[in-house]
Design an enzyme around this catalytic site. Structure first.
Site, PDB file in Angstrom:
ATOM      1  N   GLU A 110      49.559  83.530  -1.577  1.00 24.38           N
ATOM      2  CA  GLU A 110      49.292  83.819  -2.994  1.00 24.38           C
ATOM      3  C   GLU A 110      49.552  85.292  -3.295  1.00 24.38           C
ATOM      4  OE1 GLU A 110      45.502  84.676  -5.807  1.00 24.38           O
ATOM      5  OE2 GLU A 110      45.192  83.426  -4.036  1.00 24.38           O
ATOM      6  N   ASP A 162      52.397  86.380  -5.879  1.00 21.35           N
ATOM      7  CA  ASP A 162      52.033  87.143  -7.077  1.00 21.35           C
ATOM      8  C   ASP A 162      52.950  88.356  -7.231  1.00 21.35           C
ATOM      9  OD1 ASP A 162      50.012  88.018  -9.251  1.00 21.35           O
ATOM     10  OD2 ASP A 162      49.989  89.708  -7.870  1.00 21.35           O
ATOM     11  N   ASP A 191      46.692  79.965  -8.592  1.00 19.50           N
ATOM     12  CA  ASP A 191      46.820  80.592  -7.273  1.00 19.50           C
ATOM     13  C   ASP A 191      47.743  79.785  -6.358  1.00 19.50           C
ATOM     14  OD1 ASP A 191      45.072  82.514  -8.151  1.00 19.50           O
ATOM     15  OD2 ASP A 191      43.341  81.766  -7.028  1.00 19.50           O
ATOM     16  N   GLU A 227      51.373  80.379  -7.241  1.00 16.56           N
ATOM     17  CA  GLU A 227      51.823  81.664  -6.692  1.00 16.56           C
ATOM     18  C   GLU A 227      52.056  81.555  -5.188  1.00 16.56           C
ATOM     19  OE1 GLU A 227      50.010  85.029  -9.691  1.00 16.56           O
ATOM     20  OE2 GLU A 227      48.746  84.349  -8.041  1.00 16.56           O
TER      21      GLU A 227
END
Length: 229
Positions: free
Chosen positions: A40, A44, A113, A116
């Site tokens: 994640e 991101d 999440d 990502e």
């Protein structure tokens, strides 16, 4: 490979060479063993870069603050969760029993999440070009509706959208003082943001204006905007 994962790959538009990487991206921290938090983190960073790069090319006249506001809208948790629901991502998540019973597969933050994490997994399984291509394909409809008019939102809205894009708590505003006569008052407001050590302050002839000034100060303190935006 199970049929369910093959179905998800079709929805994502990508077939993993390493199925373990995909499974890890779908594993919430409530599940026993390794989880998707590191993926994640990576996803991101990639998402923010790709979105920023695309906006830089799409809006050559936009100022830094405008680009930051547009990116915040693109990558906020609400947008990512909506995309994840379009992939039925909740049906594929590996959750602990408690999280499963509480409906974690529907929770916005968990879905965002996981998406990502899948971006991070695609990058590791393939390369940056492939991750970029998937991100831009998933966000195509979001990009289509973007204009610089979207950057004209008031500071409170911009601050809220930025914090949502980071999956942070919303800001809290508090009137700390009111000075002056009833017909000519000045309101003093403090804005508390979890990413800042100090509260941002604002003042104005109404509570609403003071809150907007405090939100604008918070955006500057966060480095999202500068005084010229």
């Amino acid at each position: 490979m199970s049929a369910s994962l093959a179905g998800l790959e079709r929805k994502l538009g990508y077939t993993f060479k390493n199925q373990d990487q995909m499974l890890l991206a779908l594993t919430h921290r409530s599940y026993a063993g390794r989880n998707n938090e590191r993926l994640e983190f990576l996803g991101d960073a990639i998402l923010n870069f790709v979105a920023g790069e695309a906006l830089f090319e799409r809006f050559p006249q936009a100022r830094e603050g405008q680009l930051s506001r547009l990116r915040a809208r693109l990558v906020k948790g609400e947008t990512l969760a909506r995309l994840a629901r379009g992939f039925d991502l909740g049906d594929y998540l590996r959750l602990g029993s408690g999280e499963l019973k509480s409906g974690g597969f529907r929770r916005e933050s968990i879905l965002a999440d996981a998406l990502e994490a899948l971006i991070g997994a695609i990058y590791l399984d393939a390369d940056m070009d492939t991750a970029r291509e998937r991100i831009l394909a998933w966000l195509a409809d979001e990009f289509e509706g973007l204009t610089l008019v979207d950057t004209n939102k008031d500071p409170k809205t911009r601050l809220q959208e930025f914090l949502q894009s980071r999956s942070c708590e919303l800001p809290r505003y508090e009137v700390v003082d009111i000075q002056g006569e009833p017909h000519c008052r000045t309101f003093f407001v403090e804005c508390e943001v979890v990413l800042l050590n100090n509260k941002s302050r604002g003042q104005g002839v109404s509570r609403r204006i003071a809150e907007q000034v405090a939100a604008a100060s918070a955006l500057i303190a966060l480095g999202v905007e500068n005084g010229n935006d």
